[in-house]
Design an enzyme around this catalytic site. Structure first.
Site, PDB file in Angstrom:
ATOM      1  N   GLN A  68      28.378 -77.651 -28.006  1.00  0.00           N
ATOM      2  CA  GLN A  68      29.005 -76.480 -28.624  1.00  0.00           C
ATOM      3  C   GLN A  68      29.409 -75.477 -27.551  1.00  0.00           C
ATOM      4  O   GLN A  68      28.538 -74.916 -26.875  1.00  0.00           O
ATOM      5  CB  GLN A  68      28.015 -75.820 -29.593  1.00  0.00           C
ATOM      6  CG  GLN A  68      28.553 -74.588 -30.288  1.00  0.00           C
ATOM      7  CD  GLN A  68      27.480 -73.862 -31.078  1.00  0.00           C
ATOM      8  OE1 GLN A  68      26.385 -73.620 -30.574  1.00  0.00           O
ATOM      9  NE2 GLN A  68      27.783 -73.508 -32.304  1.00  0.00           N
ATOM     10  N   GLY A  69      30.701 -75.232 -27.400  1.00  0.00           N
ATOM     11  CA  GLY A  69      31.199 -74.254 -26.430  1.00  0.00           C
ATOM     12  C   GLY A  69      31.663 -72.993 -27.133  1.00  0.00           C
ATOM     13  O   GLY A  69      32.870 -72.767 -27.263  1.00  0.00           O
ATOM     14  N   SER A 123      29.471 -69.641 -26.891  1.00  0.00           N
ATOM     15  CA  SER A 123      29.036 -68.449 -26.144  1.00  0.00           C
ATOM     16  C   SER A 123      29.702 -68.351 -24.780  1.00  0.00           C
ATOM     17  O   SER A 123      30.004 -69.370 -24.139  1.00  0.00           O
ATOM     18  CB  SER A 123      27.516 -68.480 -25.920  1.00  0.00           C
ATOM     19  OG  SER A 123      26.842 -68.651 -27.131  1.00  0.00           O
ATOM     20  N   SER A 149      24.381 -76.312 -24.659  1.00  0.00           N
ATOM     21  CA  SER A 149      23.302 -77.315 -24.709  1.00  0.00           C
ATOM     22  C   SER A 149      23.863 -78.726 -24.621  1.00  0.00           C
ATOM     23  O   SER A 149      24.839 -79.053 -25.309  1.00  0.00           O
ATOM     24  CB  SER A 149      22.502 -77.182 -26.017  1.00  0.00           C
ATOM     25  OG  SER A 149      22.019 -75.881 -26.172  1.00  0.00           O
ATOM     26  N   GLU A 191      24.770 -74.582 -39.005  1.00  0.00           N
ATOM     27  CA  GLU A 191      23.831 -74.446 -37.887  1.00  0.00           C
ATOM     28  C   GLU A 191      22.594 -73.648 -38.309  1.00  0.00           C
ATOM     29  O   GLU A 191      21.480 -73.941 -37.914  1.00  0.00           O
ATOM     30  CB  GLU A 191      24.534 -73.760 -36.706  1.00  0.00           C
ATOM     31  CG  GLU A 191      23.721 -73.781 -35.423  1.00  0.00           C
ATOM     32  CD  GLU A 191      24.465 -73.169 -34.236  1.00  0.00           C
ATOM     33  OE1 GLU A 191      25.590 -72.667 -34.426  1.00  0.00           O
ATOM     34  OE2 GLU A 191      23.897 -73.189 -33.137  1.00  0.00           O
TER      35      GLU A 191
HETATM   36  C1  LIG Z   1      17.988 -72.480 -26.360  1.00  0.00           C
HETATM   37  C2  LIG Z   1      19.382 -71.946 -26.529  1.00  0.00           C
HETATM   38  C3  LIG Z   1      20.423 -72.833 -26.715  1.00  0.00           C
HETATM   39  C4  LIG Z   1      21.731 -72.372 -26.856  1.00  0.00           C
HETATM   40  N1  LIG Z   1      22.727 -73.292 -27.024  1.00  0.00           N
HETATM   41  C5  LIG Z   1      24.009 -72.864 -27.128  1.00  0.00           C
HETATM   42  C6  LIG Z   1      25.073 -73.812 -27.223  1.00  0.00           C
HETATM   43  O1  LIG Z   1      24.851 -75.025 -27.221  1.00  0.00           O
HETATM   44  N2  LIG Z   1      26.331 -73.364 -27.309  1.00  0.00           N
HETATM   45  C7  LIG Z   1      26.625 -72.033 -27.323  1.00  0.00           C
HETATM   46  O2  LIG Z   1      27.800 -71.683 -27.445  1.00  0.00           O
HETATM   47  N3  LIG Z   1      25.638 -71.084 -27.209  1.00  0.00           N
HETATM   48  C8  LIG Z   1      24.338 -71.486 -27.120  1.00  0.00           C
HETATM   49  N4  LIG Z   1      23.324 -70.555 -26.988  1.00  0.00           N
HETATM   50  C9  LIG Z   1      23.670 -69.145 -26.852  1.00  0.00           C
HETATM   51  C10 LIG Z   1      23.260 -68.248 -28.020  1.00  0.00           C
HETATM   52  O3  LIG Z   1      24.116 -68.449 -29.126  1.00  0.00           O
HETATM   53  C11 LIG Z   1      23.330 -66.794 -27.505  1.00  0.00           C
HETATM   54  O4  LIG Z   1      22.335 -66.662 -26.509  1.00  0.00           O
HETATM   55  C12 LIG Z   1      23.081 -65.787 -28.600  1.00  0.00           C
HETATM   56  O5  LIG Z   1      24.147 -65.765 -29.518  1.00  0.00           O
HETATM   57  C13 LIG Z   1      22.875 -64.354 -28.038  1.00  0.00           C
HETATM   58  O6  LIG Z   1      23.904 -64.008 -27.164  1.00  0.00           O
HETATM   59  P1  LIG Z   1      23.574 -63.430 -25.702  1.00  0.00           P
HETATM   60  O7  LIG Z   1      22.609 -64.363 -25.056  1.00  0.00           O
HETATM   61  O8  LIG Z   1      24.875 -63.174 -25.037  1.00  0.00           O
HETATM   62  O9  LIG Z   1      22.799 -62.064 -25.958  1.00  0.00           O
HETATM   63  P2  LIG Z   1      23.465 -60.642 -26.254  1.00  0.00           P
HETATM   64  O10 LIG Z   1      24.518 -60.802 -27.307  1.00  0.00           O
HETATM   65  O11 LIG Z   1      23.851 -60.014 -24.980  1.00  0.00           O
HETATM   66  O12 LIG Z   1      22.257 -59.872 -26.893  1.00  0.00           O
HETATM   67  C14 LIG Z   1      21.260 -59.178 -26.134  1.00  0.00           C
HETATM   68  C15 LIG Z   1      20.347 -58.422 -27.093  1.00  0.00           C
HETATM   69  O13 LIG Z   1      21.089 -57.394 -27.783  1.00  0.00           O
HETATM   70  C16 LIG Z   1      20.931 -57.535 -29.191  1.00  0.00           C
HETATM   71  N5  LIG Z   1      22.157 -57.179 -29.905  1.00  0.00           N
HETATM   72  C17 LIG Z   1      23.427 -57.534 -29.531  1.00  0.00           C
HETATM   73  N6  LIG Z   1      24.301 -57.059 -30.456  1.00  0.00           N
HETATM   74  C18 LIG Z   1      23.600 -56.410 -31.407  1.00  0.00           C
HETATM   75  C19 LIG Z   1      23.957 -55.733 -32.613  1.00  0.00           C
HETATM   76  N7  LIG Z   1      25.225 -55.642 -33.044  1.00  0.00           N
HETATM   77  N8  LIG Z   1      22.953 -55.203 -33.374  1.00  0.00           N
HETATM   78  C20 LIG Z   1      21.654 -55.306 -32.966  1.00  0.00           C
HETATM   79  N9  LIG Z   1      21.257 -55.939 -31.816  1.00  0.00           N
HETATM   80  C21 LIG Z   1      22.214 -56.490 -31.058  1.00  0.00           C
HETATM   81  C22 LIG Z   1      20.628 -59.009 -29.388  1.00  0.00           C
HETATM   82  O14 LIG Z   1      19.959 -59.244 -30.609  1.00  0.00           O
HETATM   83  C23 LIG Z   1      19.758 -59.324 -28.174  1.00  0.00           C
HETATM   84  O15 LIG Z   1      18.417 -58.941 -28.401  1.00  0.00           O
HETATM   85  C24 LIG Z   1      22.001 -70.977 -26.833  1.00  0.00           C
HETATM   86  C25 LIG Z   1      20.953 -70.081 -26.638  1.00  0.00           C
HETATM   87  C26 LIG Z   1      19.653 -70.545 -26.485  1.00  0.00           C
HETATM   88  C27 LIG Z   1      18.556 -69.563 -26.286  1.00  0.00           C
END
Ligand SMILES: Cc1cc2nc3c(=O)[nH]c(=O)nc-3n(C[C@H](O)[C@H](O)[C@H](O)COP(=O)(O)OP(=O)(O)OC[C@H]3O[C@@H](n4cnc5c(N)ncnc54)[C@H](O)[C@@H]3O)c2cc1C
Length: 377
Positions: free
Chosen positions: A128-129, A131, A163, A246
């Site tokens: 999944q691409g 993020s 992932s 998902e």
């Molecule tokens: C094990 C794992 C596997 C993953 N696999 C994939 C994958 O295969 N493909 C893919 O595309 N992505 C994948 N991801 C990514 C995942 O979808 C993102 O990490 C997630 O959506 C959060 O985005 P971020 O890491 O950029 O955090 P950020 O968006 O930067 O968030 C940081 C913090 O701010 C908070 N926050 C942000 N916006 C708000 C808001 N509006 N209101 C309240 N709080 C807020 C968040 O809750 C978090 O605590 C994976 C992540 C993990 C941990």
């Protein structure tokens, strides 16, 4: 939902149990966690075995190669495979649990015919691409550009946390096709072959020592327009369908495994009334989540096969219960005697990622507040 099992449900349970009892002892030993080609082979072999026995895509419609099982049979299948300690989806999770179901709901007949049978037979692994470094919770801010050139899109940008990208054949990819449109309206959902020139996958290592995900750099990658799912610039709507799968049922197998984990922890925990009470509360929460799962699965069935927002409630509560279980394990099992490889330590570390992956707890709370409870933004 009718919680009683019919005679035919029980017959199905017996059939699955017999098949598992025969087949599980024949499986080879698990490869080492960092041997990715071997892990892919192991997971896709299991998928092939499920397919040959008629259990692949248990809840997928028959016309798309699935078994078309009823919601109850689906849950029985999950219960029985968990109880027997059968392998779970592994590297096939994107294809089986959300990319494939998105194709069932949204793709053209040609796209379905090309990919769905291969996903079910374990011949195609997907990643999944979605993020990007600047687009996680605010996914609609994604910047990866796709510029139309004849009958191809030319794609450049960067994805992250992808992932199993290093073992995948295809990627469900979100790209920006109209940078001048409001951010949710300029996105398109594409099927990207991972063998395309211009893709560079660089593994990232997690705190648990695994390199299961990585960064994915895209440099003028050419993807046929025929690989677009839905209309150009309608990708946000298609992505919401992907998310409903998902968050909807993808965690169900995990829930059952957590019950087993809690059982093993109860045997190790000190015989203390306070600890037993905490374990009992967590078990009651897991039971409630199982009941919620049954409700969600039934609603999915009634809603034409696409899960509703109940998946957000499940995902939020389940991942937070896992935190409580992990914390309890660390407090009571004696951190000094535990190693990184211990299953309770691994589960505690994994719990941290559960509240982030597939949309963080804060984002799920926003969804529950705004879209289920109708509270103001
Ligand atoms: C094990 C794992 C596997 C993953 N696999 C994939 C994958 O295969 N493909 C893919 O595309 N992505 C994948 N991801 C990514 C995942 O979808 C993102 O990490 C997630 O959506 C959060 O985005 P971020 O890491 O950029 O955090 P950020 O968006 O930067 O968030 C940081 C913090 O701010 C908070 N926050 C942000 N916006 C708000 C808001 N509006 N209101 C309240 N709080 C807020 C968040 O809750 C978090 O605590 C994976 C992540 C993990 C941990």
């Amino acid at each position: 939902m009718d919680l009683r099992y019919t005679e035919s449900d029980e017959a199905f349970r017996a059939e699955v149990r017999t098949w598992l009892a025969g087949v599980l002892p024949t499986l080879p030993t698990k490869p080492s966690p960092e041997d990715w080609p071997a892990r892919r082979e192991d997971d896709t072999t299991w998928q092939r075995m499920l397919h040959e026995a008629g259990y692949a895509g248990i809840d997928w419609p028959r016309e798309f190669g699935g078994r078309g099982a009823s919601p109850t049979e689906h849950l029985i299948f999950l219960e029985e495979t968990e109880r027997a300690g059968a392998p779970y989806v592994g590297v096939n999770f994107v294809g089986l649990l959300h990319a494939g179901p998105t194709l069932v709901a949204e793709a053209s007949d040609e796209q379905r015919g090309r990919h769905l049978p291969r996903i079910l037979r374990g011949e195609e692994v997907w990643c999944q691409g979605f993020s990007e470094p600047g687009a996680g919770s605010d996914l609609a801010a994604l910047q990866t550009r796709a510029v139309r050139d004849g009958d191809e899109y030319v794609i450049s940008g960067q994805k992250i946390w992808t992932s199993f990208a290093h073992v995948a054949d295809y990627c469900e990819l979100l790209v920006r096709t109209d940078p001048s449109a409001p951010k949710h309206r300029g996105i398109t959902w594409l099927i990207m072959p991972m063998s395309s020139p211009g893709i560079d996958v660089r593994p990232l290592r997690t705190i648990a020592g695994s390199s299961e995900f990585g960064e994915m750099f895209l440099d003028e990658v050419r993807v046929p327009v025929a690989n677009r799912v839905g209309e150009e610039n309608d990708g946000w709507r298609v992505a919401m369908v992907t998310f409903s799968f998902e968050r909807g049922t993808a965690f169900v197998g995990e829930l059952l495994r957590t019950r087993e984990l809690l059982g093993r922890m109860a045997k190790l925990a000190p015989d203390d009334a306070g600890v037993r009470r905490e374990l009992g509360h967590i078990l009651a929460d897991l039971d409630a989540l199982w009941a919620l799962t049954k409700r969600n699965v039934t609603q999915t069935e009634r809603g034409g096969g696409v899960p509703g927002l109940g998946g957000s409630v499940f995902k939020l509560y389940y991942s937070e219960v896992r935190h409580r279980l992990g914390d309890l394990a660390m407090r009571t099992l004696g951190a000094d005697g535990l190693t990184l490889e211990d299953e309770h330590v691994q589960a505690w570390i994994q719990a941290m990622s559960l509240t982030i992956a597939a949309g963080t707890s804060q984002i799920q709370r926003n969804i529950v507040a705004e879209r289920i409870l109708g509270l103001p933004k």
